[in-house]
Design a protein around this motif. Structure first.
Motif, PDB file in Angstrom:
ATOM      1  N   CYS A 259       0.844  -1.308  -0.184  1.00 18.20           N
ATOM      2  CA  CYS A 259      -0.163   0.047  -0.104  1.00 18.20           C
ATOM      3  C   CYS A 259       0.913   1.397   0.041  1.00 18.20           C
ATOM      4  O   CYS A 259       1.813   1.374   0.703  1.00 18.20           O
ATOM      5  CB  CYS A 259      -1.060  -0.006   1.436  1.00 18.20           C
ATOM      6  SG  CYS A 259      -2.154  -1.151   1.139  1.00 18.20           S
TER       7      CYS A 259
ATOM      8  N   ARG B 247      -6.881   7.858  -0.610  1.00 14.11           N
ATOM      9  CA  ARG B 247      -7.897   7.159  -0.322  1.00 14.11           C
ATOM     10  C   ARG B 247      -7.489   5.906   0.437  1.00 14.11           C
ATOM     11  O   ARG B 247      -6.307   5.585   0.184  1.00 14.11           O
ATOM     12  CB  ARG B 247      -9.001   6.714  -1.449  1.00 14.11           C
ATOM     13  CG  ARG B 247      -8.465   5.465  -2.399  1.00 14.11           C
ATOM     14  CD  ARG B 247      -9.252   5.231  -3.363  1.00 14.11           C
ATOM     15  NE  ARG B 247     -10.635   4.689  -3.298  1.00 14.11           N
ATOM     16  CZ  ARG B 247     -11.535   4.299  -3.968  1.00 14.11           C
ATOM     17  NH1 ARG B 247     -11.387   4.892  -5.232  1.00 14.11           N
ATOM     18  NH2 ARG B 247     -12.704   3.737  -3.479  1.00 14.11           N
ATOM     19  N   PRO B 248      -8.382   5.178   1.442  1.00 11.28           N
ATOM     20  CA  PRO B 248      -7.606   4.189   2.063  1.00 11.28           C
ATOM     21  C   PRO B 248      -7.405   3.145   0.958  1.00 11.28           C
ATOM     22  O   PRO B 248      -7.948   3.059   0.003  1.00 11.28           O
ATOM     23  CB  PRO B 248      -9.176   3.632   2.844  1.00 11.28           C
ATOM     24  CG  PRO B 248      -9.628   4.914   3.066  1.00 11.28           C
ATOM     25  CD  PRO B 248      -9.584   5.852   1.736  1.00 11.28           C
ATOM     26  N   CYS B 249      -6.319   2.459   1.368  1.00  5.04           N
ATOM     27  CA  CYS B 249      -5.776   1.210   0.268  1.00  5.04           C
ATOM     28  C   CYS B 249      -6.568   0.179  -0.281  1.00  5.04           C
ATOM     29  O   CYS B 249      -7.409  -0.371   0.791  1.00  5.04           O
ATOM     30  CB  CYS B 249      -4.591   0.625   1.062  1.00  5.04           C
ATOM     31  SG  CYS B 249      -3.387  -0.555   0.222  1.00  5.04           S
TER      32      CYS B 249
ATOM     33  N   GLN C  82      -6.527  -3.359  -1.522  1.00  2.00           N
ATOM     34  CA  GLN C  82      -5.775  -4.591  -1.594  1.00  2.00           C
ATOM     35  C   GLN C  82      -6.327  -5.550  -2.365  1.00  2.00           C
ATOM     36  O   GLN C  82      -5.662  -6.201  -2.945  1.00  2.00           O
ATOM     37  CB  GLN C  82      -5.302  -4.784  -0.186  1.00  2.00           C
ATOM     38  CG  GLN C  82      -4.659  -4.051   0.781  1.00  2.00           C
ATOM     39  CD  GLN C  82      -4.486  -4.697   1.929  1.00  2.00           C
ATOM     40  OE1 GLN C  82      -5.010  -4.143   2.991  1.00  2.00           O
ATOM     41  NE2 GLN C  82      -3.944  -6.050   2.160  1.00  2.00           N
TER      42      GLN C  82
END
Lengths: 344, 351
Positions: free
Chosen positions: B214, B220-222, B224
């Motif tokens: 990440c 923005r939030p990762c 995955q």
């Protein structure tokens, strides 16, 4: 009543002067080291300034830097004085400067001691500053589009990975805050709408944490979302799982880091303080011993050196009296002028 | 006809000896510097030895360490010799050692040059070693219960975080291997079984990457999991998304890191080589001028110093002849005078 009287034969005076010269140069180096330590501490505090609410704790490195510089000056002076001390012609020119010099040196030496005490006493202030700062940092984590806060996410992520910590007190702090911005939430989805309706403030709260809380030492790939739901993951029990995320809170991690740094620096500065104190005491003895020689043709006689001519209380009164007189004088003038118009 | 002849008065010789004494001590310091650079490189390579396959790259730091130590010893001896050369009586002690010392130092400077060139040649071996090593490491990422490989997950995660890289060439390397161990897969679930059956080798492959890929700088939030599925995430296009994960491959990141270190070291070694060569030239001049002074009988007078007694071509020819005649010492040369035991009267008849 003289304080700490000692006899000084000629050889002892010579040895005192030589030893003092060496000691004052060591103390100069120590003063430079104190200044450097103050700079290092200030740099470290500034690096983490975004997660601190106030800069009250900066008084410690500022004091250290001031004291370090003053100590440099004091000790260079001391070495010059003791170079001239044994020479009967050159010593008298220092006569007028010595009293204010000792007053200033004592002030800065006591300031050094104060700095050491403060570095231990500032823990509470540091902790409360970090508490508020981290709370704000976590609250503004999602605001990567707001000017002034757009680097908050980066800072918190980097902090959590570097100090191996998660959240303010622990990872559950992330459950109470919306850390995913509305820009990335699909408001047409039922699940999102349910979550937003499920709490009073209309925030998207979830039992998940950012990726920076993940512990690389965990044997299994990181579980970030649905942390409290045991059935969401195979072979997972959140009550006993210890290796998945960092369990320490960032406030605790930062406080222990900075207190460790300040305690180490405090211990070093304490030894510098002792060195500086011994330089001043030796210089005072040398000065008083040499003053007794003045006027005598035979410079090799035995003389007496002392710390204070009168007792401690008398000396303190002697210094404070001019200051008190200044204020009293002002009062007397004030009374006189206020009485004057009263007189017809 | 000497090669690069210079005349040295007694004063000039003494000054040269003193300057060379100081320069030799500076060379000792540079020798220590070389040694410490070799040590630093060795430590850096050993820190990541689990990510490198078996290849011969240890020879570079070992060579640097050896060269550094020998440089210290040679220049220490050189400093002593130059210090003594000012005094005539002390010089006579060193007279016989001086020429072999100069020849040894000359061959040693070749070693320094070879060391510098080796630094630049390490690149290819290093790349191959990293390629194989990283492939293996990514393959064994999930084996945290196998002894000998249980820390590989931690090593790879920390590597990706520290060097800001993902996978071997790029993040798609993670799509081709199973990086989630079977211990954490619910084999009773349908979608798990589907995935396992969907490929020949029965591996649980997915378009997801570990958390260490990440990118911190992403707004923005990762993301995955389901990286190549645009509809799985709101407002997401994996073809244009650049800030979500680290784009660089770890092989390239590590290669750049080590190349940078090795190139700086190589440059320093080249500068050291030039310095050593100049010191050697000075010592050669000192030696020849002192020996010529001795030959003249008076060391306090002016004497000539040179690099080579005859010209370059002459010296090469003489040395070649010496080497040719080494093998012939037992043969009788019948061409000119023949066997020295036979008395051959000379052509000019003396009476």
């Amino acid at each position: 009543m003289v304080v700490m009287k000692m006899k000084f034969p000629f050889q002892k005076r010579v040895k005192l002067a030589q030893g003092l010269w060496l000691l004052s140069w060591c103390a100069t180096v120590a003063g430079a080291i104190t200044f450097t330590l103050g700079c290092i501490l200030k740099t470290e505090l500034r690096r983490r300034a975004e997660v601190m609410d106030n800069s009250d704790v900066h008084v410690v490195p500022n004091t250290l830097m001031i004291v370090g510089l003053a100590s440099l000056g004091i000790n260079i002076f001391a070495s010059k004085i003791c170079q001239d001390a044994l020479d009967a012609e050159r010593f008298p020119r220092w006569k007028n400067m010595l009293k204010p010099y000792f007053a200033v040196s004592c002030f800065f030496t006591i300031l050094m001691l104060l700095a050491v005490i403060m570095s231990y006493a500032m823990k509470g202030s540091l902790e409360s500053s970090l508490k508020v700062g981290l709370k704000n940092g976590i609250r503004f984590y999602k605001d990567t589009d707001t000017p002034g806060r757009c680097f908050q996410k980066q800072n918190i992520d980097r902090l959590q990975m570097e100090f191996q910590c998660c959240g303010n007190n622990d990872f559950r702090d992330w459950f109470e805050v919306q850390w995913i911005s509305n820009r990335y939430l699909d408001f047409s989805s039922k699940e999102v709408k349910d979550r937003i309706k499920s709490n009073v403030d209309g925030r998207y709260l979830l039992d998940g944490v950012p990726f920076s809380c993940c512990n690389p030492s965990s044997p299994r790939p990181c579980i970030q979302y649905q942390l409290t739901n045991n059935s969401a993951h195979f072979n997972y029990e959140y009550q006993t799982e210890e290796l998945n995320l960092y369990l320490r809170g960032c406030r605790e991690a930062l406080v222990s880091y900075f207190m460790g740094l300040m305690n180490t620096i405090g211990a070093g500065v304490l030894s510098v303080f002792l060195l500086q104190g011994s330089v001043l005491v030796s210089l005072r003895f040398l000065q008083t011993a040499m003053e007794a020689v003045a006027g005598n043709e035979n410079t090799e006689i035995e003389t007496e050196g002392y710390l204070l001519e009168k007792s401690v209380k008398d000396t303190v009164m002697e210094f404070i009296e001019p200051v008190m007189q200044f204020f009293l004088f002002k009062n007397q003038v004030g009374e006189g002028s206020s009485e004057a118009p009263a007189d017809p | 006809m000497a090669f690069l002849k210079l005349t040295f008065s007694k004063n000039k010789r003494d000054k040269l000896a003193q300057v060379l004494w100081i320069l030799n001590w500076v060379s000792v310091v540079t020798g220590i510097l070389l040694f410490s650079m070799g040590l630093f490189l060795k430590v850096e390579i050993n820190k990541r030895v689990e990510l490198m396959a078996e290849r011969d790259i240890q020879y570079v730091p070992n060579m640097l360490i050896a060269v550094g130590l020998i440089a210290c010893a040679i220049n220490f001896l050189g400093g002593k010799i130059c210090y003594d050369c000012v005094d005539t009586t002390k010089f006579l002690r060193w007279k016989l050692i001086l020429l072999p010392y100069i020849m040894c130092t000359f061959f040693f400077t070749f070693c320094v040059l070879v060391g510098a060139l080796m630094c630049y040649s390490m690149h290819g071996e290093l790349e191959e070693s990293l390629n194989l090593g990283l492939t293996e490491a990514i393959r064994f990422y999930k084996d945290t219960d196998t002894p000998g490989r249980c820390f590989l997950k931690r090593t790879v995660d920390l590597l990706q975080i520290e060097f800001k890289c993902c996978g071997n060439n790029d993040y798609k390397d993670w799509f081709q291997i199973q990086w989630i161990s079977n211990r954490y897969l619910d084999m009773s679930k349908k979608d798990v079984l589907d995935r396992l059956r969907s490929n020949v080798r029965g591996k649980y492959l997915m378009d997801g990457v570990p958390f260490s890929c990440c990118n911190i700088n992403s707004p923005r939030p990762c993301i995955q999991q389901q990286i190549s599925n645009n509809s799985a995430h709101f407002n997401y296009e994996h073809q244009t998304e650049e800030l979500n994960l680290w784009m660089k491959g770890c092989r390239q990141a590590l290669l750049e890191y080590y190349t940078h270190i090795v190139q700086s070291i190589g440059l320093t070694v080249l500068i050291t080589w030039l310095f050593e060569l100049s010191v050697l030239t000075g010592v050669r001049y000192l030696q020849t001028s002192l020996e010529n002074g001795l030959r003249q009988g008076d060391l306090n007078s002016e004497s000539d110093g040179w690099l080579l007694e005859n010209g370059l071509m002459e010296t090469a020819r003489i040395n070649l002849n010496i080497m040719k005649n080494i093998g012939k010492c037992n043969q009788i040369d019948t061409a000119n005078n023949g066997d020295p035991n036979i008395d051959v009267p000379s052509s000019s008849i003396a009476h």
